[in-house]
Design an enzyme around this catalytic site. Structure first.
Site, PDB file in Angstrom:
ATOM      1  N   HIS A 158       0.944  -1.197   0.030  1.00  0.00           N
ATOM      2  CA  HIS A 158       0.027   0.181   0.099  1.00  0.00           C
ATOM      3  C   HIS A 158       0.841   1.486  -0.161  1.00  0.00           C
ATOM      4  CE1 HIS A 158       0.895  -0.681   4.136  1.00  0.00           C
ATOM      5  NE2 HIS A 158      -0.201  -1.639   4.186  1.00  0.00           N
ATOM      6  N   ASP A 175      -5.714  -4.473  -0.053  1.00  0.00           N
ATOM      7  CA  ASP A 175      -5.599  -4.352   1.503  1.00  0.00           C
ATOM      8  C   ASP A 175      -7.188  -4.535   2.117  1.00  0.00           C
ATOM      9  OD1 ASP A 175      -4.642  -4.351   4.018  1.00  0.00           O
ATOM     10  OD2 ASP A 175      -4.478  -2.152   3.869  1.00  0.00           O
ATOM     11  N   HIS A 196     -14.117  -4.792   8.995  1.00  0.00           N
ATOM     12  CA  HIS A 196     -14.323  -4.790  10.587  1.00  0.00           C
ATOM     13  C   HIS A 196     -15.640  -4.788  10.818  1.00  0.00           C
ATOM     14  CE1 HIS A 196     -10.032  -3.536  11.304  1.00  0.00           C
ATOM     15  NE2 HIS A 196     -10.175  -2.954  10.378  1.00  0.00           N
TER      16      HIS A 196
END
Length: 481
Positions: free
Chosen positions: A286, A366, A370
């Site tokens: 990233h 990535d 959550h």
């Protein structure tokens, strides 16, 4: 009886071609690629049988025809950086939901990071996860192993057992190895075994200094009903929010982001120097700042001269769809918490040019699901598998004039080469992992429709162009919408 499938009436797209055509699959591999307007089922069938006859397989082969109806057939996407949250964090994601999300996003292969509970720190544990993933029968999964045992930062002995044919990548993702001596030791072991060292480049001391600023901002955000993924809560009324509160949020997040910029820049420099010394393959995760892009560019120049780097040094790098598409210095995206943070417009534009000129090799999501409760508490990262193609097609192809072949290179061919896979191209002998897309379909992101358990995305409600319509893995259709 041998199974064969002919996908016809398609647009064929990879890094080398963009043409009407058809693809013949025998067993799990591409047997032949035909360029031309094969729209008739009878013509397509005759074409396939002629090739099978040449191979002496016409009589023992069951041929299935699949009409692509003008959709684009491209090598399936390969994601070198995902978080499946398995084991131990299944409230965020599990193998079933994560691999379904990957399939829905057009990904045929993903590489899962080891920051789970417990940390994946052994080849035995990694192989068990890969076996469980394979049993699901969807997207292929490679499981990485941590650079240091249990992320403790001191012991690399578990690397001695790694076989690169099963575990091609090691990583401490989610953090970095603090000790340069330990990181060098891990990199030397990786070099000896031909492993890729995937680096989350962040100086952890600087990262720790950024946390109080983020927490200050989060406390204010929770008090006034603002989300941590760049969109507003349903009960948020901007007319009732004091300007002073917004200013304090932005001030604290700017201070945090400045420290995290320095953390990324300094750690990247250190890790590149160590990789040169070790003579290993380093993969920069990233990348997000102009400084980091410059470092990667210069390291690639050095890579051509072993006197500057040492034998065996290789550097590759990735960019994420959210860093490609979004700048995070203004409201509301400054509140979209992710590591590394969304940067400013200059960084974003330079990242796009680095993808164009080859400084950055691949696009990786990535994917970091959550729960909404965890996001409200400031957990960094977004779900990304199911929006990646559309974001990149919209931003790179439609807005920045990338050739579609270039996008295929970034999402398929290059990651396949890096991982040493016979995938990523529409070519005879290559594994028939294929994604069907409509590059012109417009749709609005609605996270309620995600297969992933993670619903937090800064693209919520955004209109994108390009939709994944189906996925074939080793010639077997596993997803269709």
């Amino acid at each position: 009886m041998t199974k064969a499938t002919l996908i016809f009436n398609a647009r064929l797209l990879d890094e080398t071609m963009d043409t009407p055509g058809a693809i013949l699959i025998v067993e799990d591999s591409i047997r032949a690629v035909f360029q031309g307007y094969f729209t008739s089922q009878e013509t397509a069938s005759t074409l396939a049988h002629s090739v099978l006859s040449e191979d002496g397989r016409d009589n023992d082969c069951k041929l299935e025809l699949y009409d692509a109806k003008g959709l684009t057939v491209t090598p399936s996407f390969i994601d070198m950086h995902v978080h499946m949250r398995y084991p131990g964090q299944t409230q965020k994601e599990d193998l079933q939901s994560g691999l379904h999300a990957a399939a829905a996003g057009g990904f045929g292969t993903v590489v899962a990071m080891p920051n789970t509970n417990p940390v994946v720190s052994s080849m035995e544990m990694a192989l068990q996860i890969e076996s469980e993933a394979a049993a699901i029968g969807l997207t292929n999964l490679f499981q990485t192993v941590s650079i240091t045992k249990d992320f403790a930062g001191s012991d690399t002995s578990q690397l001695d057992e790694i076989d690169r044919h099963y575990i091609p990548v090691i990583s401490e993702d989610g953090k970095d190895v603090i000790s340069s001596a330990v990181m060098l030791e891990g990199m030397k072991k990786a070099a000896a075994k031909g492993l890729i060292v995937s680096c989350h480049c962040e100086d952890l001391a600087l990262g720790a200094q950024a946390k109080p600023f983020r927490q200050n901002a989060l406390n204010i955000m929770k008090a006034i009903g603002l989300s941590a993924w760049g969109t507003s809560d349903e009960n948020y009324n901007p007319d009732e929010v004091e300007t002073a509160a917004i200013e304090q949020i932005d001030l604290n997040l700017t201070k945090a982001n400045d420290l995290l910029r320095l953390a990324e820049d300094t750690a990247t420099a250190r890790n590149i120097l160590l990789a040169k010394q070790a003579g290993c393959h380093i993969h920069i995760c990233h990348a997000s700042t102009c400084n980091v892009i410059d470092q990667i560019y210069n390291a690639k120049l050095d890579m051509q001269n072993e006197e500057l780097t040492g034998e065996g040094f290789v550097i590759t790098a990735e960019a994420t769809p959210h860093h490609i598409a979004l700048a995070g210095t203004e409201e509301p995206l400054i509140r979209a918490l992710v590591n590394p943070p969304l940067r400013d417009e200059e960084d974003r534009e330079m990242l796009i040019e680095a993808l164009r000129d080859g400084t950055i090799d691949v696009i990786s999501t990535d994917h970091a699901p959550h729960t909404m409760e965890d996001k409200a508490e400031g957990s960094p990262g977004f779900t990304g598998l199911e929006t990646a193609y559309a974001i990149c097609n919209t931003v790179l192809v439609k807005q920045n004039n990338f050739a579609p072949q270039k996008l295929s290179q970034l999402m398929s061919a290059n990651p396949a080469r890096i991982l040493g896979l016979t995938k990523g191209l529409l070519k005879s002998g290559y594994t028939a992992d294929l994604t069907l897309v409509d590059p012109e379909e417009e749709w609005v992101v609605d996270s309620r429709m995600f297969c992933s358990k993670g619903k937090a995305t800064p693209f919520e409600g955004k209109e994108l162009t390009g939709k994944v319509k189906g996925l074939f893995l080793a010639g077997r259709k596993v997803f269709e919408r």
